[in-house]
Design an enzyme around this catalytic site. Structure first.
Site, PDB file in Angstrom:
ATOM      1  N   ASP A 190       6.829  -1.089   3.408  1.00 54.37           N
ATOM      2  CA  ASP A 190       5.966  -2.142   3.940  1.00 54.37           C
ATOM      3  C   ASP A 190       4.635  -2.092   3.197  1.00 54.37           C
ATOM      4  O   ASP A 190       4.039  -1.007   3.049  1.00 54.37           O
ATOM      5  CB  ASP A 190       5.764  -1.902   5.447  1.00 54.37           C
ATOM      6  CG  ASP A 190       4.970  -3.007   6.110  1.00 54.37           C
ATOM      7  OD1 ASP A 190       5.589  -3.869   6.743  1.00 54.37           O
ATOM      8  OD2 ASP A 190       3.721  -3.000   6.007  1.00 54.37           O
ATOM      9  N   ILE A 191       4.180  -3.244   2.701  1.00 53.00           N
ATOM     10  CA  ILE A 191       2.896  -3.297   1.989  1.00 53.00           C
ATOM     11  C   ILE A 191       1.760  -3.063   2.991  1.00 53.00           C
ATOM     12  O   ILE A 191       1.686  -3.744   4.027  1.00 53.00           O
ATOM     13  CB  ILE A 191       2.712  -4.645   1.282  1.00 53.00           C
ATOM     14  CG1 ILE A 191       3.838  -4.866   0.259  1.00 53.00           C
ATOM     15  CG2 ILE A 191       1.350  -4.732   0.590  1.00 53.00           C
ATOM     16  CD1 ILE A 191       3.844  -6.235  -0.378  1.00 53.00           C
TER      17      ILE A 191
ATOM     18  N   GLU B 157       6.360  -8.858   4.569  1.00 50.04           N
ATOM     19  CA  GLU B 157       5.996  -7.904   3.515  1.00 50.04           C
ATOM     20  C   GLU B 157       6.854  -6.650   3.563  1.00 50.04           C
ATOM     21  O   GLU B 157       6.501  -5.621   2.989  1.00 50.04           O
ATOM     22  CB  GLU B 157       4.511  -7.523   3.640  1.00 50.04           C
ATOM     23  CG  GLU B 157       4.144  -6.733   4.881  1.00 50.04           C
ATOM     24  CD  GLU B 157       3.796  -7.596   6.076  1.00 50.04           C
ATOM     25  OE1 GLU B 157       3.036  -7.110   6.930  1.00 50.04           O
ATOM     26  OE2 GLU B 157       4.266  -8.757   6.153  1.00 50.04           O
TER      27      GLU B 157
END
Length: 456
Positions: free
Chosen positions: A330-331, A373
């Site tokens: 996950d960004i 994301e």
């Protein structure tokens, strides 16, 4: 083959004769006594093919054909013009009017049914392409599905298998305006050539002294590379037995000697169009499937594909006793990127993030955009230790090289968090495997971000 055929002729006896022959083959038949009535029927009804007499009072067959082909609602309907044996000039004029094929009077039953079925198969392909084009336009993906268009006026690629040089010359001359013809006298050499070269039509002239041309037709149909390649056979007048056997083998059409150049052109064009429609349809189906399982922004597989394919990989891992690992990443603080720089910048980051995933994982690994994301990488035959090393390498690749925002030209420092899990004896379903990786990701996020956490 169920289809609706319109028979147009001003002589009732001719109409009744054709209607009886077609009904015997279980076709639905409509009839018209003149051109005006024919146009009205095609405008109001679904018509799959028109058998059109040329000589009619008021409006002849040429004008009817021209009007049908000029109308977008009816231009896709195949038109077979019915002409007398000695009216060769009519065939040229009929081609210019847009006719798809010819039948000569008196109409032979074998010719009638084989021509009708051949054109109906062609129409089925073109109808499917039109439906797919309309669907693609509705979905906004029509540009992506325009494969092979614009080839209608291109010269075709034809392989001529003919044992005699003089007939080769005549056929090549007749087809010169529409095709590049490669002529071969040896049937076995022709079989090899057909399998290696992207021809759109094979013409087999049954004029060999010591060879059965149907053997070549059978071989062409049995090879994977030539199974869908149209075949047109040239036979002697009255050799109905060979024609019937050829059609049973899957030969698409036939023509009898002496060969009328205009008829040869018309039949060749029909088969080449069929090949192009078939190729476009197969490519369209393939692309539609790819679009259905691909994330349009990043080009990675989407969640739908992951949900289906993960089960396959998990079951294979269980059956073979091989390791299987899952990475969820996950960004970090991605919402801040969107809020600060805009959604175009956010899309730039997602695309680059996906590119770095692809450059880091193996070809055998399944990389997917899970949503927003969040991304998932499924790694077959990968132990927990190797999966952790892959995740750490990807984390470093993300952190050390700034992301370029194409929309603004700015560079942005990005980090990501990673959770990994591997199939162990206590994990019995793909859902459990994903859940463990998700919990590990949550721990990485709450523990300070920009780190890799493996499920216990």
């Amino acid at each position: 083959m169920t289809a609706r055929i319109l028979v147009v002729d001003d002589i009732p006896a001719n109409v009744k004769l054709l209607e009886a022959r077609l009904v015997a083959e279980y076709f639905d038949v409509l009839t018209a006594g003149d051109g005006y009535q024919a146009l009205a029927i095609c405008e109001r009804n679904q018509v799959d093919l028109v058998l059109l007499d040329i000589m009619m009072p008021g409006m002849d067959g040429f004008e009817v054909c021209e009007r049908l082909k000029a109308n977008p609602k009816t231009s896709h309907i195949p038109v077979v013009m019915v002409t007398a044996l000695d009216q060769s000039a009519d065939r040229v004029r009929g081609l210019k009017a847009g006719a798809d094929d010819f039948l000569t009077k008196p109409v032979n039953d074998l010719q009638l049914i084989s021509r009708v079925k051949s054109l109906l198969r062609l129409k089925t392909l073109s109808d499917e392409l039109r439906i797919r084009a309309e669907t693609a336009q509705t979905m906004g993906i029509d540009e992506l599905l325009r494969t092979g268009e614009g080839r209608g006026d291109e010269s075709g690629q034809v392989l001529l298998v003919d044992g005699r040089a003089n007939s080769q010359e005549r056929i090549i001359k007749a087809l010169k305006p529409i095709a590049d013809v490669s002529a071969i006298s040896d049937p076995q050499a022709a079989l090899f050539e057909a399998s290696e070269t992207p021809f759109e039509l094979v013409i087999v002239n049954a004029n060999f002294d010591n060879y059965d041309p149907l053997r070549l037709c059978s071989q062409l149909r049995s090879l994977e590379r030539t199974r869908f390649l149209p075949i047109l056979i040239i036979t002697e007048q009255g050799d109905d037995d060979m024609v019937i056997r050829a059609l049973e083998l899957g030969v698409n059409d036939y023509i009898v000697r002496p060969v009328d150049p205009n008829e040869l052109v018309a039949r060749s064009l029909t088969q080449m169009r069929r090949k192009r429609y078939n190729d476009r349809l197969r490519a369209s189906v393939k692309q539609t499937i790819e679009l259905a399982v691909t994330d349009p922004l990043t080009g990675l597989s989407n969640r739908r594909y992951l949900d289906n394919h993960l089960s396959t990989l998990f079951n294979r891992s269980m059956a073979r006793g091989r390791p299987l690992s899952v990475l969820i990443t996950d960004i970090d603080r991605f919402k801040l990127v969107n809020d600060t720089y805009g959604h175009d910048a956010g899309d730039d980051v997602l695309r680059e993030f996906a590119r770095r995933i692809r450059s880091t994982v193996r070809g055998a690994d399944l990389a997917c955009r899970y949503g927003g994301e969040e991304f998932v990488v499924v790694m077959p035959d990968t132990s927990p230790e190797v999966a952790a090393a892959v995740a750490e390498r990807l984390r470093s690749v993300v952190e050390t090289v700034p992301f370029l925002l194409k929309s603004t030209g700015q560079e942005l420092d990005v980090t990501a968090s990673f959770g990994i899990s591997s199939r162990i004896s206590s994990i019995l379903t793909p859902g459990q495997l994903m859940k463990q990786a998700d919990l590990a990701l949550y721990e990485a996020k709450t523990g300070g971000r920009n780190r890799v956490v493996a499920a216990a």
